[in-house]
Scaffold this motif. Structure first.
Motif, PDB file in Angstrom:
ATOM      1  N   LYS A  98       0.805  -1.247   0.043  1.00 50.05           N
ATOM      2  CA  LYS A  98      -0.053  -0.095  -0.042  1.00 50.05           C
ATOM      3  C   LYS A  98       0.966   1.180  -0.071  1.00 50.05           C
ATOM      4  N   CYS A  99       0.651   2.021  -1.037  1.00 50.53           N
ATOM      5  CA  CYS A  99       1.370   3.480  -1.274  1.00 50.53           C
ATOM      6  C   CYS A  99       0.813   4.296  -1.908  1.00 50.53           C
ATOM      7  N   MET A 100       0.643   5.640  -1.553  1.00 51.60           N
ATOM      8  CA  MET A 100       0.042   6.582  -2.256  1.00 51.60           C
ATOM      9  C   MET A 100      -1.445   6.438  -2.598  1.00 51.60           C
ATOM     10  N   GLY A 101      -2.243   5.591  -1.369  1.00 50.19           N
ATOM     11  CA  GLY A 101      -3.619   5.560  -1.791  1.00 50.19           C
ATOM     12  C   GLY A 101      -4.046   4.095  -2.522  1.00 50.19           C
ATOM     13  N   GLY A 102      -3.147   3.445  -3.207  1.00 52.88           N
ATOM     14  CA  GLY A 102      -3.357   2.343  -3.851  1.00 52.88           C
ATOM     15  C   GLY A 102      -2.713   0.998  -3.163  1.00 52.88           C
TER      16      GLY A 102
END
Length: 371
Positions: free
Chosen positions: A288-292
């Motif tokens: 999970k990173c930057m909302g995705g």
């Protein structure tokens, strides 16, 4: 335990909004009274907004847990999503060996039979694969295989399977659809390299819709319309993930114009409700990173979306609130013939969300139990 209560506000009924009172007792709505009010008034006053609880038919995880882990994972997932307004859901599996699926469904059986306090109702299982095309796995592990009625019945005996995603172009899958429908399974098309013609034939044979429209299926071209073309031209129902990552806002608008009962799912993973980091999705490690949420190669791997945010995203796209509400509640209920959920009407389950005019949650009630 017997429960009762009264909720006041702008209440969305099947006939429109009323300003009044909803009373519930023993888990059911017993009375709604009030005066009609125009929707333009609803969003511009301080009065609470009362909507049907959200229904999510595609949930892999949340709160750090994945459905495929078995054990108490499903309860943890259902608890996380209830806090975001989802009052009922389908626990969704990954493409996996039979032994892994048996582990997951063995744990899901009791969770489906009895709702735990503080958790959403688990309506059953969405079997996303393994009957999909190995050439369109998306984030699914490569354990794809043709559909087997024997295997399905073995799994269904462990936990009720309500929905099956399959690729109709795989040998034997298309011909099996009528038998699956006769056994009471809802079938939808996804993770497919099939043609437009394959999609149309699958719908003709009884498939009900499409899995996460636009994603993991053959795209629309004006000379080869593909599965997306079959959906846009012929489907009454289809899932879509409105996180604005899986589908561009413009693509969502196209689908809204084409598919009458387009409904929202989250396709949420263990990363939903959690900080950035690494999580499990079936046998895959995802980040999970930057909302995705993505695989190491950058492929989208489910989402971190919750249904309250899905509602806000739809309204942000320009939908009226009553229309947006149907797409996070009513249409999903209708798709599975759950006529006592997804709507606020006497006799229905008291599954309710209370929101402020910014559409932030203030209260969630599931089967009469206030969170």
């Amino acid at each position: 335990m017997k429960t009762s209560g009264v909720i006041e506000g702008h209440i969305l009924t099947p006939e429109g909004f009323v300003q009044g009172v909803l009373a519930h007792e023993d888990g059911r709505i017993v009375r709604i009274s009030g005066d009609p009010v125009e929707e333009r008034v609803v969003r511009h006053t301080a009065t609470d907004i009362v909507l049907p609880g959200f229904i999510d038919l595609h949930v892999h995880g949340g709160g750090g847990r994945d459905i495929m882990q078995g054990g108490d994972a499903a309860q943890r997932v259902a608890s996380l999503h209830l806090r975001h307004g989802t009052t009922s859901l389908l626990a969704t599996t990954m493409t996996a060996p039979l032994s892994d699926l048996e582990t997951a469904l063995t744990a899901l059986g009791p969770a489906c039979r009895e709702r735990q306090r503080g958790s959403a109702r688990i309506l059953g299982v969405h079997l996303e694969g393994p009957y999909i095309n190995s050439g369109k796995l998306g984030a699914q592990p490569n354990y794809a295989r043709p559909a087997s009625m024997e295997e399905l019945k073995r799994l269904d005996a462990l936990a009720p399977i309500r929905l099956i995603t399959l690729a109709p172009e795989l040998h034997g899958n298309l011909e099996l659809i009528p038998s699956l429908k006769a056994e009471g399974f809802q079938v939808q098309i996804g993770h497919s390299l099939g043609t437009y013609e394959d999609g149309v034939e699958a719908l003709h044979l009884g498939a009900g819709g499409f899995t996460h429209l636009f994603n993991a299926m053959t795209g629309l071209h004006h000379r080869e319309p593909g599965m997306v073309g079959a959906a846009l031209a012929h489907a009454r129902y289809s899932e879509i993930i409105p996180d604005l990552l899986h589908a561009h806002a413009g693509a969502i608008r196209v689908a809204l114009r084409a598919i009458p009962c387009l409904y929202c799912v989250t396709d949420s993973t263990a990363a939903a409700g959690m900080p950035d980091g690494d999580y499990m999705l079936g046998r895959h490690k995802v980040t999970k990173c930057m909302g995705g949420v993505r695989l190491p190669d950058g492929t989208l791997a489910g989402s971190t979306l919750t249904m309250d945010q899905a509602l806000r995203n739809l309204v942000g796209l320009g939908l009226e609130l009553d229309d947006a509400s149907r797409r996070v509640s009513t249409f999903a209920a209708d798709y599975l013939a759950l006529h006592e959920r997804g709507r606020l009407t006497p006799g229905a389950w008291a599954d309710v969300v209370v929101m402020d005019r910014q559409l932030q949650l203030k209260q969630v009630i599931v089967e009469g139990e206030a969170l």
